[in-house]
Design a protein around this motif. Structure first.
Motif, short mmCIF file in Angstrom:
data_model
loop_
_atom_site.label_atom_id
_atom_site.label_comp_id
_atom_site.label_asym_id
_atom_site.label_seq_id
_atom_site.Cartn_x
_atom_site.Cartn_y
_atom_site.Cartn_z
N VAL A 144 -0.27 -0.82 -4.62
CA VAL A 144 -1.63 -0.29 -4.72
C VAL A 144 -1.71 1.04 -3.99
O VAL A 144 -1.17 1.19 -2.90
N ARG A 145 -2.38 1.98 -4.61
CA ARG A 145 -2.58 3.27 -3.93
C ARG A 145 -4.06 3.58 -3.77
O ARG A 145 -4.89 3.19 -4.61
N VAL A 146 -4.35 4.23 -2.68
CA VAL A 146 -5.72 4.69 -2.41
C VAL A 146 -5.94 5.97 -3.21
O VAL A 146 -5.16 6.92 -3.07
N CYS A 199 -7.98 0.22 3.10
CA CYS A 199 -7.53 -0.98 2.39
C CYS A 199 -8.14 -2.25 2.98
O CYS A 199 -8.61 -3.12 2.23
N TRP A 259 -1.57 -7.24 3.04
CA TRP A 259 -1.33 -5.81 2.86
C TRP A 259 -0.03 -5.45 3.57
O TRP A 259 0.14 -5.73 4.75
N ALA A 279 0.87 -1.18 0.00
CA ALA A 279 0.00 0.00 0.00
C ALA A 279 0.90 1.22 0.00
O ALA A 279 1.56 1.51 1.00
N LEU A 301 -6.77 1.26 -5.76
CA LEU A 301 -7.42 0.32 -4.86
C LEU A 301 -8.68 -0.31 -5.46
O LEU A 301 -8.85 -1.53 -5.36
N SER A 346 -10.74 -5.11 1.34
CA SER A 346 -10.56 -6.56 1.38
C SER A 346 -11.77 -7.25 1.98
O SER A 346 -12.21 -8.30 1.49
#
Length: 268
Positions: free
Chosen positions: A234-236, A254, A213, A194, A202, A258
């Motif tokens: 992965v980026r928010v 995150c 994560w 992350a 995301l 999930s």
């Protein structure tokens, strides 16, 4: 009825107060839980780890005292001065417990092959670490793993920030990041870093299969060498003008993604 402890300079009190230091915790194999929420969860989920309970005279936490006595845990009454000397908070809540460590091995943390786990890589802030553990628990994580360079799991602020989640799911500590990533992948988990440098947003990340994560340090995130170990970065997405989310906020987003993906798989 045992006498009320009234001397804040007594050796027993000083020994417990010293557990605010990591060196003392590691030497004695004990840590302090301050406040009714953490004490309650320790007594409910792992009473065998609680060695003694301290309650301020006149405490209203009778339910917790009964739980301790039912588990044959010694209960000590004390006055306000002793309670203040036992814990490191400015406003003690009238009850505290001394416990043995609850962390498990890395293999044990990864024993459940379903769902997702959360790895904290070089996370140093105790409030952040505890909040991530709490969020992971709430979202249904199978385990949390703290790397060797992360904050001590039994730091008093970490313990308080977990709000009792410390006793709800397996937590492993002490392994190096490379070892953790390799163990996750060997167990069939995709490792998702992350990080704001991620090219995968995301909402587009594949969360349908077992995964881990990997959350980085509050100040500098994850190093490139660590990101290179992972299966995806992965980026928010940021939709407004905020520069970024802090660690605990990003982690919560995150892990709930999930949890939502797991629900969709169950309903399919």
């Amino acid at each position: 009825m045992p006498a009320v402890l009234t001397n804040p300079r007594a050796e027993r009190v000083k020994d417990i107060r010293a557990l605010g230091r990591r060196s003392a915790r590691e030497r004695s194999g004990r840590f302090v839980v301050d406040g009714p929420q953490g004490v309650r969860e320790a007594l409910r989920f792992a009473p065998q780890t609680v060695t003694e309970l301290y309650a301020e005279e006149g405490s209203r936490h009778t339910e917790l005292l009964d739980l301790a006595r039912d588990a044959d845990i010694p209960v000590f009454r004390c006055d306000a001065a002793v309670m203040a000397a036992l814990v490191d908070t400015q406003h003690p809540q009238g009850i505290a417990a001394v416990c043995r460590p609850v962390d498990v091995s890395l293999d044990r943390a990864l024993a459940d092959l379903g769902g997702f786990v959360v790895v904290l890589a070089n996370v140093r802030d105790p409030g952040n670490a505890g909040t991530v553990i709490r969020g992971a628990d709430a979202a249904g994580a199978k385990a949390v793993i703290l790397s060797a360079a992360s904050v001590d799991l039994y730091n008093p602020k970490v313990v308080r920030s977990t709000a009792g989640s410390l006793w709800h799911l397996p937590i492993a500590v002490g392994a190096e990041i490379e070892q953790i990533v390799a163990a996750c992948q060997a167990a069939g988990r995709r490792v998702l870093a992350a990080d704001g440098a991620g090219t995968t947003l995301l909402p587009d990340a594949d969360l349908s299969n077992p995964h881990a994560w990997l959350m980085g340090n509050e100040a500098w995130g994850l190093e490139q060498v660590t990101r290179d170990l992972c299966d995806d970065v992965v980026r928010v997405p940021i939709h407004g003008h905020a520069e970024s989310l802090n660690l605990a906020m990003a982690a919560t987003v995150c892990v709930y993604a999930s949890a939502a993906a797991a629900t969709r798989v169950e309903r399919a």
